[in-house]
Scaffold this active site. Structure first.
Site, mmCIF file in Angstrom:
data_model
loop_
_atom_site.group_PDB
_atom_site.id
_atom_site.type_symbol
_atom_site.label_atom_id
_atom_site.label_comp_id
_atom_site.label_asym_id
_atom_site.label_seq_id
_atom_site.Cartn_x
_atom_site.Cartn_y
_atom_site.Cartn_z
ATOM 1 N N LYS A 99 -26.153 63.120 145.898
ATOM 2 C CA LYS A 99 -26.215 64.206 144.913
ATOM 3 C C LYS A 99 -24.952 64.216 144.057
ATOM 4 O O LYS A 99 -23.842 64.020 144.566
ATOM 5 C CB LYS A 99 -26.388 65.523 145.671
ATOM 6 N N SER A 181 -30.495 73.549 144.625
ATOM 7 C CA SER A 181 -29.917 72.690 143.615
ATOM 8 C C SER A 181 -30.139 71.196 143.874
ATOM 9 O O SER A 181 -29.866 70.381 142.981
ATOM 10 C CB SER A 181 -28.415 72.974 143.510
ATOM 11 N N SER A 205 -29.968 75.398 148.913
ATOM 12 C CA SER A 205 -30.095 74.227 148.041
ATOM 13 C C SER A 205 -30.620 72.965 148.700
ATOM 14 O O SER A 205 -30.926 71.994 148.014
ATOM 15 C CB SER A 205 -28.743 73.917 147.376
#
Length: 500
Positions: A99, A181, A205
């Site tokens: 990520k 996220s 997230s």
């Protein structure tokens, strides 16, 4: 988007008759170690799958195909040269993704923002070392909303051109959000590009995008996993790193291997080891079922509630003691968590430009809306943050409530099915947007503040063709309990497949 839009009927995946097949990470690792498939073949398949799926999904920030091929060739050489007497990491040869809020040496870290500089990171963050230390080859870095502050992976228009920024879409239904996220990680894992992608969770997230995309998403106990330098600086450690996967055994194996990798000096002395969990447990558990999150927040809709009811019935049929209960916190928790969320945004707006040289005029409207709310009543909001931090540090939230009566809590992950792209866009007026977001994701933040583990599990499909999911939460340090229960759920009710 509306349901009349053609995108509402489209699924996108990259599964096919190649080296990756429909295998999970554990299966691929076994095929590689046995010599039945080379790391080069797996890498080439992942690159081809990314090229097929990403134009529709928009889940990648930066592809590193050359690096993945180099990683694969190195793994193939090491497999053929066992004379070094150094065992290969478990997931050697398996392609992976990181990520883009964590540093990978030589690559930029943009945090989903147009405000951050594009210079290369000098070294891998500790959480990246932990993930790549399992042997994964790096295919690229995945999308996220600005600084991970949002529940959807949508961004502001490009400030230089004014052109819209493509949202990350749900592979089950392109008109729907992939969550946030860790939206890019979830979209590409669900679509079959990789079996296991790095993710992290500061308020849901990992679990929110896992729920949107039909994946397993375990947020571990605070202190269990390594953190990036960025998240380690936060005054309240609500963020935890982990992965999103398509199978419980991939999640279980990843945490077992990460635990072995972690240096003893970095392990929390207060946490029991998880070890390798390989199947359902034999212990009868007391499971509390919650349909409502916090006072003042709408109840789960019919489809979200049905997913919890069906899972409660399944767990009762498996022999567990199931009863309805309520979450052990009041409305103050919602206000305090929102205050801390606003404080983080205020820090990015006011402090980060001075500390890191971020361009303050290039942030999105959500960040400025949150920051402005903090600034308008800074004293009150600071006191709310301090209350939250004191409770988080002492792990006192569960001591007064649910864990005296229950071993596990069962709740929705989301209060409703994943909404359409645009409903949570950062361009929506702030007051409307924050009300929508809080009503959708009210269940997930509690585990971040408690520091407790919680896992999102697929349940079925909604009327809109996107996955429904449920969340299982457990007391501090009890990931093993959650994984054993997750195995039992998966065995009794196999997860839906996007290829079906």
């Amino acid at each position: 988007m509306t349901l009349t839009d053609p995108l509402a009927c489209q699924r996108v995946h990259a599964f096919g008759d190649d080296a990756l097949g429909d295998h999970d990470g554990v299966a691929l690792a076994g095929l590689f170690r046995s010599g039945k498939v080379s790391a080069r073949e797996l890498a080439e398949a992942a690159i081809a799958r990314l090229e097929k799926a990403n134009p529709e999904l928009n889940g990648i920030v930066l592809a590193t195909a050359d690096r993945l091929l180099a990683d694969a060739d190195r793994a193939d050489r090491e497999l053929r040269s066992p004379s070094t007497n150094i065992p290969l990491p478990y997931f050697a040869g398996v392609p992976g993704l990181v990520k883009d809020n964590s540093d990978v040496a030589g690559l930029p870290t943009r945090h989903g923002s147009y405000a951050t500089p594009a210079g290369p990171a000098k070294a891998d963050d500790k959480n990246v070392q932990q993930y790549l230390g399992q042997g994964f080859g790096l295919l690229g870095k995945t999308t996220l909303p600005e600084f991970g502050l949002h529940g959807t992976t949508e961004r502001r228009p490009d400030p230089d051109t004014g052109q819209p920024t493509a949202p990350t879409r749900n592979p089950w239904n392109l008109a729907r959000i992939a969550g946030g996220s860790s939206g890019g990680a979830a979209a590409l894992t669900s679509a079959g590009v990789v079996p296991i992608a790095h993710a992290n969770d500061g308020g849901g997230s990992i679990r929110i995008p896992a729920a949107c995309c039909g994946l397993v998403g375990l947020k571990p106990t605070r202190g269990r996993m390594q953190l990036s330098r960025f998240h380690a600086q936060a005054p309240i450690k609500v963020v935890a790193d982990g992965v999103v996967t398509r199978s419980v055994r991939d999640t279980a194996r990843y945490f077992a291997e990460a635990e072995r990798w972690t240096p003893s000096k970095d392990r929390s002395r207060n946490l029991p080891l998880i070890g390798l969990v390989e199947g359902p447990g034999a212990v009868t558990l007391r499971i509390g079922v919650c349909y409502d999150s916090l006072p003042g927040i709408p109840s789960a809709d019919a489809q979200a509630k049905a997913a919890v009811e069906q899972t409660a019935e399944l767990l009762a049929a498996l022999g567990h003691q199931v009863e309805e209960t309520v979450l052990p916190v009041g409305e103050w928790f919602h206000d305090s968590f929102l205050a801390y969320w606003q404080f983080l945004a205020w820090s990015m707006a006011v402090l980060a430009p001075r500390m890191y040289g971020y361009a303050a005029d290039r942030y999105d409207d959500l960040l400025y809306g949150l920051a402005g709310s903090f600034q308008r009543d800074k004293r009150k909001q600071t006191l709310a943050c301090l209350r939250l931090g004191a409770l988080a540090g002492a792990h006192r939230l569960p001591a007064r409530g649910a864990w005296r009566m229950h071993d596990v809590l069962l709740t929705p992950v989301l209060n409703a099915v994943p909404p359409e792209i645009g409903w949570l866009s950062p361009t929506v007026p702030y007051e409307t947007l924050i009300e929508r977001l809080i009503s959708l994701v009210a269940f997930t933040p509690l585990a971040n503040v408690e520091g407790n583990p919680a896992v999102s599990l697929p349940c079925g499909l909604s009327l809109e063709g996107v996955p429904t999911s449920v969340m299982l939460s457990a007391p501090y340090g009890q990931e093993r309990r959650l994984l054993e229960l997750a195995y039992a759920v998966e065995e009794a009710r196999p997860f839906p497949k996007i290829t079906a």
